[in-house]
Design an enzyme around this catalytic site. Structure first.
Site, PDB file in Angstrom:
ATOM      1  N   ASN A   1      -9.083  -8.030  -3.671  1.00 55.15           N
ATOM      2  CA  ASN A   1      -8.182  -6.700  -3.674  1.00 55.15           C
ATOM      3  C   ASN A   1      -9.209  -5.850  -4.770  1.00 55.15           C
ATOM      4  O   ASN A   1      -8.779  -5.962  -6.005  1.00 55.15           O
ATOM      5  CB  ASN A   1      -6.806  -7.100  -4.420  1.00 55.15           C
ATOM      6  CG  ASN A   1      -6.093  -5.833  -4.677  1.00 55.15           C
ATOM      7  OD1 ASN A   1      -6.462  -4.795  -4.454  1.00 55.15           O
ATOM      8  ND2 ASN A   1      -4.800  -6.013  -4.858  1.00 55.15           N
TER       9      ASN A   1
ATOM     10  N   ARG B   1      -8.025  -6.476   0.850  1.00 57.27           N
ATOM     11  CA  ARG B   1      -6.998  -5.652   0.955  1.00 57.27           C
ATOM     12  C   ARG B   1      -7.815  -4.370   1.162  1.00 57.27           C
ATOM     13  O   ARG B   1      -8.772  -4.007   0.543  1.00 57.27           O
ATOM     14  CB  ARG B   1      -6.372  -5.469  -0.421  1.00 57.27           C
ATOM     15  CG  ARG B   1      -5.446  -4.039  -0.444  1.00 57.27           C
ATOM     16  CD  ARG B   1      -5.208  -3.860  -1.751  1.00 57.27           C
ATOM     17  NE  ARG B   1      -4.174  -2.790  -1.766  1.00 57.27           N
ATOM     18  CZ  ARG B   1      -4.020  -1.899  -2.976  1.00 57.27           C
ATOM     19  NH1 ARG B   1      -4.775  -2.102  -3.910  1.00 57.27           N
ATOM     20  NH2 ARG B   1      -3.049  -0.686  -2.723  1.00 57.27           N
TER      21      ARG B   1
ATOM     22  N   HIS C   1       1.366   1.036   0.233  1.00 56.51           N
ATOM     23  CA  HIS C   1       2.018  -0.269  -0.196  1.00 56.51           C
ATOM     24  C   HIS C   1       2.679  -1.186   0.841  1.00 56.51           C
ATOM     25  O   HIS C   1       3.670  -1.938   0.588  1.00 56.51           O
ATOM     26  CB  HIS C   1       3.161   0.168  -1.180  1.00 56.51           C
ATOM     27  CG  HIS C   1       2.690   0.802  -2.675  1.00 56.51           C
ATOM     28  ND1 HIS C   1       3.681   1.731  -3.181  1.00 56.51           N
ATOM     29  CD2 HIS C   1       1.760   0.422  -3.406  1.00 56.51           C
ATOM     30  CE1 HIS C   1       2.755   1.819  -4.510  1.00 56.51           C
ATOM     31  NE2 HIS C   1       1.766   1.192  -4.535  1.00 56.51           N
TER      32      HIS C   1
ATOM     33  N   ARG D   1       1.004   9.917 -11.571  1.00 57.25           N
ATOM     34  CA  ARG D   1       1.208  11.043 -10.419  1.00 57.25           C
ATOM     35  C   ARG D   1       2.650  11.499 -10.293  1.00 57.25           C
ATOM     36  O   ARG D   1       3.685  10.693 -10.548  1.00 57.25           O
ATOM     37  CB  ARG D   1       0.875  10.242  -9.074  1.00 57.25           C
ATOM     38  CG  ARG D   1      -0.633   9.825  -8.875  1.00 57.25           C
ATOM     39  CD  ARG D   1      -0.769   9.007  -7.760  1.00 57.25           C
ATOM     40  NE  ARG D   1      -1.094   7.541  -8.094  1.00 57.25           N
ATOM     41  CZ  ARG D   1      -0.927   6.592  -7.298  1.00 57.25           C
ATOM     42  NH1 ARG D   1      -0.456   6.591  -6.233  1.00 57.25           N
ATOM     43  NH2 ARG D   1      -1.289   5.474  -7.909  1.00 57.25           N
TER      44      ARG D   1
ATOM     45  N   GLU E   1       1.300  -9.304  -3.628  1.00 58.68           N
ATOM     46  CA  GLU E   1       0.730  -8.718  -2.568  1.00 58.68           C
ATOM     47  C   GLU E   1      -0.937  -9.597  -2.156  1.00 58.68           C
ATOM     48  O   GLU E   1      -0.809  -9.796  -1.059  1.00 58.68           O
ATOM     49  CB  GLU E   1      -0.244  -7.352  -3.053  1.00 58.68           C
ATOM     50  CG  GLU E   1       0.901  -6.179  -3.042  1.00 58.68           C
ATOM     51  CD  GLU E   1       0.425  -5.044  -3.561  1.00 58.68           C
ATOM     52  OE1 GLU E   1       0.405  -4.784  -4.824  1.00 58.68           O
ATOM     53  OE2 GLU E   1       0.083  -3.929  -2.928  1.00 58.68           O
TER      54      GLU E   1
END
Ligand code: ADP
Length: 370
Positions: free
Chosen positions: A10, A66, A155, A216, A355
Site C-alpha cells: 500500500n 493498492r 476508500h 482537507r 484495507e
C-alpha cells in the site's frame, strides 16, 4: 484454515505499508518518503521493504497492490501486465499524490517477482456502480467529457469490506442490507451501500469533496476558490490550502482529532467549533443518504476516528431519533460492536476496517475466479 501467502503493498503519498498474509504474518511501514530524515523516494522504500520481507525468495501466491485511482476503465481488481501498467501511468494525472507511488510499487515488485501475479486493487472500483445521476456533475458536458470530470469516489476497498462485515455482524445477507458506511480517518468519506452496492459516496472527482477531514475541508463552494484565484492565489497555493491547511488543521491548528477533543474538553472555542462543524457535516450526509437509500438498516463507523471516538459517533447522530437512529451512551462508551439500543430501527455499529486484509482477499478472489 490458512490461505496462500499474499503480500499486500500500500504505497501512499509519503509512506509505504506492507503486510504479508498466510503463514507468518509480517507487517511494516516505511514513512516520511521524500521528507527530511526519511528515504528519498518510493523506489528506495520499496527496495527496503523487499529486503525486509525477503521478497526475492518468498513463497508467494500473489502480490496485491493498492491503486488509488482506476479511472473509468478499471472497475474491478485487475492482474497487471505491461499494457495495464501503461494504462495506470496514464491515470496518474487524476491522482497525482497517489498513483505515481502505486505504480512505482508495482514496477519494483514485478521486477523482483515476475513469476507471481500482481493484482491492482482500486480505491475507486467499489463506486463503479454509482448511478449516472449520482456520478455526474452538472457542468458543461463537453468540458466534463474532455477532462474526465465526474464523481469517482475513493476508500472503496474499505467501504466494501465494512459493509460486508456489518452484514455479518448483524447476521443478515449483505444483498439485503442498506447501510451508510462512515469511514472517518485522516481522510474521511461516507458511502450509501444498497444491498452491497455503492449507490452514492461523498468523495468525488478527487478525495477532497464531502466530509471534513484532518487537513482537507470537504465540501466548499467552488466559487470561493475561483474568488481566491481572482485575488491572486495561484493553483499550487490553493492546492496546498485544500490538501494541507484545511479541515481540523485549518480550524484549530491540529489535524489529530485527539488533540481537538482534549482542547474542546478544556473549553477551547476553536476546537469546540471544529468538532461541531465536523459532526454536523456527517449528520447532513447521513440525512442525505437516508433519502438516497429509502430504507436504512445500519450505520457503520470505521477507521481511526470512527472506531475510537465515542464523542464523534454520538455527536454525528445527535437529534436523529425520529428516524430510528439512536446511540446508547453505555454501549457507545464501551467496546460494543452494536451501539444502538435493542430494538432500534437502525443498527448503529462500530466495525474496524482493514484495507490490507481486504486487498489480500480481493486479490485471492480474482485469482480463484480465473
Ligand atoms: P488514515 O486515514 O491515515 O489511515 P486512521 O484511519 O488511522 O488514518 O485515522 C487517523 C486518525 O484517527 C487520527 O488522525 C486521529 O485523529 C484519529 N484517532 C485515532 N485514535 C483516536 C482516538 N482514540 N480518539 C479520537 N480520534 C482518534
Amino acid at each position: 484454515m490458512t490461505s496462500p501467502p499474499v503480500l499486500v503493498l500500500n504505497s501512499g503519498s509519503s509512506s509505504v505499508k506492507y503486510r504479508l498474509f498466510g503463514g507468518d504474518e509480517k507487517r511494516g511501514t516505511v514513512e516520511r518518503i521524500g521528507e527530511p530524515g526519511g528515504v528519498p523516494d518510493h523506489a528506495t522504500a520499496l527496495r527496503q521493504i523487499a529486503d525486509e520481507v525477503g521478497l526475492a525468495d518468498l513463497d508467494l501466491r500473489a502480490v496485491g497492490h493498492r491503486v488509488v485511482h482506476g479511472g473509468t476503465r478499471f472497475r474491478a481488481p485487475t492482474v497487471v501486465d505491461d499494457e495495464v501498467l501503461a494504462a495506470l501511468k496514464e491515470l496518474s494525472p487524476l491522482a497525482p499524490l497517489h498513483n505515481p507511488g502505486n505504480v512505482t510499487g508495482i514496477e519494483v515488485a514485478r521486477a523482483l517477482r515476475p513469476d507471481v501475479p500482481h493484482v491492482a486493487v482500486f480505491d475507486t472500483a467499489f463506486h463503479a456502480t454509482l448511478p449516472e445521476y449520482a456520478a455526474t456533475y452538472a457542468l458543461d458536458r463537453e468540458v466534463a467529457a474532455e477532462h474526465g470530470i465526474r464523481r469517482y469516489g475513493f476508500h472503496g476497498t474499505s467501504h466494501r469490506y465494512v459493509a460486508a462485515r456489518t452484514a455479518e455482524l448483524l447476521g443478515r445477507p449483505v444483498t439485503r442490507l442498506n447501510t451508510i458506511v462512515l469511514h472517518l480517518g485522516n481522510g474521511a468519506s461516507a458511502t450509501a451501500v444498497a444491498g452491497g452496492r455503492s449507490v452514492d459516496t461523498s468523495m468525488g472527482f478527487t478525495p477532497l469533496e464531502g466530509l471534513v477531514m484532518g487537513t482537507r475541508p470537504g465540501d466548499v463552494d467552488p466559487g470561493a476558490l475561483v474568488y481566491l484565484a481572482a485575488r491572486g492565489l495561484d493553483s499550487t497555493t490553493v492546492d496546498t490550502l485544500l490538501q494541507k491547511r484545511s479541515g481540523l488543521k485549518g480550524l484549530t491548528g491540529d489535524n489529530d482529532l485527539r488533540e481537538v477533543l482534549a482542547r474542546r474538553a478544556a473549553g477551547d472555542p476553536a476546537a469546540t467549533l471544529a468538532f461541531d462543524v465536523y459532526c454536523y457535516r456527517i449528520r447532513k450526509y447521513v440525512g442525505a443518504y437516508h433519502a438516497v437509500l429509502g430504507r436504512l438498516d445500519a450505520i457503520a463507523f470505521t477507521a481511526g476516528v470512527g472506531e475510537h471516538s465515542a464523542e464523534v459517533r454520538a455527536g454525528a447522530l445527535d437529534g436523529l431519533a425520529m428516524w430510528g437512529i439512536e446511540v446508547d451512551p453505555a454501549r457507545n462508551a464501551g467496546h460494543a460492536p452494536v451501539i444502538s439500543p435493542d430494538g432500534a430501527r437502525v443498527s448503529v455499529c462500530v466495525v474496524p476496517t482493514d484495507e490490507e486484509r481486504a486487498i489480500a482477499e480481493e486479490t485471492l478472489a480474482l485469482l480463484e475466479e480465473s
